[in-house]
Design a protein around this motif. Sequence first.
Motif, PDB file in Angstrom:
ATOM      1  N   GLY A  45      37.390  40.044  46.111  1.00  0.00           N
ATOM      2  CA  GLY A  45      38.747  40.324  45.319  1.00  0.00           C
ATOM      3  C   GLY A  45      40.199  39.327  46.714  1.00  0.00           C
ATOM      4  N   HIS A  46      40.240  39.332  47.298  1.00  0.00           N
ATOM      5  CA  HIS A  46      41.181  38.707  48.013  1.00  0.00           C
ATOM      6  C   HIS A  46      41.777  37.293  47.477  1.00  0.00           C
ATOM      7  CE1 HIS A  46      44.452  38.141  51.186  1.00  0.00           C
ATOM      8  NE2 HIS A  46      43.356  36.243  51.902  1.00  0.00           N
ATOM      9  N   GLU A  47      40.447  36.625  47.721  1.00  0.00           N
ATOM     10  CA  GLU A  47      39.987  35.001  46.947  1.00  0.00           C
ATOM     11  C   GLU A  47      40.761  34.912  45.489  1.00  0.00           C
ATOM     12  OE1 GLU A  47      37.459  36.322  48.478  1.00  0.00           O
ATOM     13  OE2 GLU A  47      37.760  34.879  50.290  1.00  0.00           O
ATOM     14  N   VAL A  48      41.090  35.653  44.242  1.00  0.00           N
ATOM     15  CA  VAL A  48      40.446  35.933  43.100  1.00  0.00           C
ATOM     16  C   VAL A  48      42.013  35.100  42.868  1.00  0.00           C
ATOM     17  CG1 VAL A  48      40.715  37.132  40.469  1.00  0.00           C
ATOM     18  CG2 VAL A  48      39.193  37.317  42.524  1.00  0.00           C
ATOM     19  N   SER A  49      43.720  36.623  43.765  1.00  0.00           N
ATOM     20  CA  SER A  49      44.310  36.623  43.471  1.00  0.00           C
ATOM     21  C   SER A  49      44.687  35.098  43.895  1.00  0.00           C
ATOM     22  CB  SER A  49      45.500  37.267  44.759  1.00  0.00           C
ATOM     23  OG  SER A  49      44.954  36.907  45.690  1.00  0.00           O
ATOM     24  N   HIS A  50      43.785  34.191  45.557  1.00  0.00           N
ATOM     25  CA  HIS A  50      44.932  32.931  45.628  1.00  0.00           C
ATOM     26  C   HIS A  50      44.573  31.986  44.292  1.00  0.00           C
ATOM     27  CE1 HIS A  50      45.680  33.792  49.570  1.00  0.00           C
ATOM     28  NE2 HIS A  50      45.532  33.525  49.613  1.00  0.00           N
ATOM     29  N   VAL A  51      42.871  32.220  43.861  1.00  0.00           N
ATOM     30  CA  VAL A  51      42.311  31.064  42.409  1.00  0.00           C
ATOM     31  C   VAL A  51      44.141  31.822  41.253  1.00  0.00           C
ATOM     32  CG1 VAL A  51      41.051  31.490  40.361  1.00  0.00           C
ATOM     33  CG2 VAL A  51      40.466  31.639  42.808  1.00  0.00           C
ATOM     34  N   LEU A  52      43.916  32.715  40.714  1.00  0.00           N
ATOM     35  CA  LEU A  52      45.250  32.885  39.570  1.00  0.00           C
ATOM     36  C   LEU A  52      46.436  32.453  40.219  1.00  0.00           C
ATOM     37  CD1 LEU A  52      44.206  36.670  38.894  1.00  0.00           C
ATOM     38  CD2 LEU A  52      43.081  34.605  37.593  1.00  0.00           C
ATOM     39  N   ASP A  53      46.374  32.642  41.601  1.00  0.00           N
ATOM     40  CA  ASP A  53      48.253  31.962  41.449  1.00  0.00           C
ATOM     41  C   ASP A  53      48.084  30.512  41.546  1.00  0.00           C
ATOM     42  OD1 ASP A  53      50.841  32.290  42.534  1.00  0.00           O
ATOM     43  OD2 ASP A  53      50.122  31.166  44.343  1.00  0.00           O
ATOM     44  N   CYS A  54      46.904  30.174  42.198  1.00  0.00           N
ATOM     45  CA  CYS A  54      46.963  28.260  42.169  1.00  0.00           C
ATOM     46  C   CYS A  54      46.601  27.335  40.526  1.00  0.00           C
ATOM     47  CB  CYS A  54      45.377  27.551  43.049  1.00  0.00           C
ATOM     48  SG  CYS A  54      46.079  26.032  43.340  1.00  0.00           S
TER      49      CYS A  54
END
Length: 137
Positions: free
Chosen positions: A72-81
Amino acid sequence: MPHLTSTEIAGRIEDLYGAPLATLDAHVQDQPPGMLSALLGMHHDLAVAERSIAVHRDRLAQLVHPGRHIGGHEVSHVLDCARRLGEAVAVRDIQATTVSAVLQSLGRVSPPEPAPATTAPAVPAPPARPASATQGR
């Protein structure tokens, strides 16, 4: 119209102005804003967008690397990137289209040819005085 890279744009600006980009950059520092400074600014923005694309593309590749667990934490980074990558691509496309159109509308002007040497017309001789007028003096 195909999108040109910042390197291709730099070459076209150099061809148009007949000097290396570093020389042109130094030249515009002492001049009022004009077409050259606008072109150099667009080139700079295009180069920044291209670097941003490379950074975000590489970061996104790291985030979604096979074998890496995406929580869940990494998903926000993927979406932001991915969002930042999309923005950088949009900026690059707009800058490339604009600067390409401007460069296409400009052409290197050849120096004016010197005007052919013209000889000044001969000054007409004053009219001859009648002989009778010169004898009475």
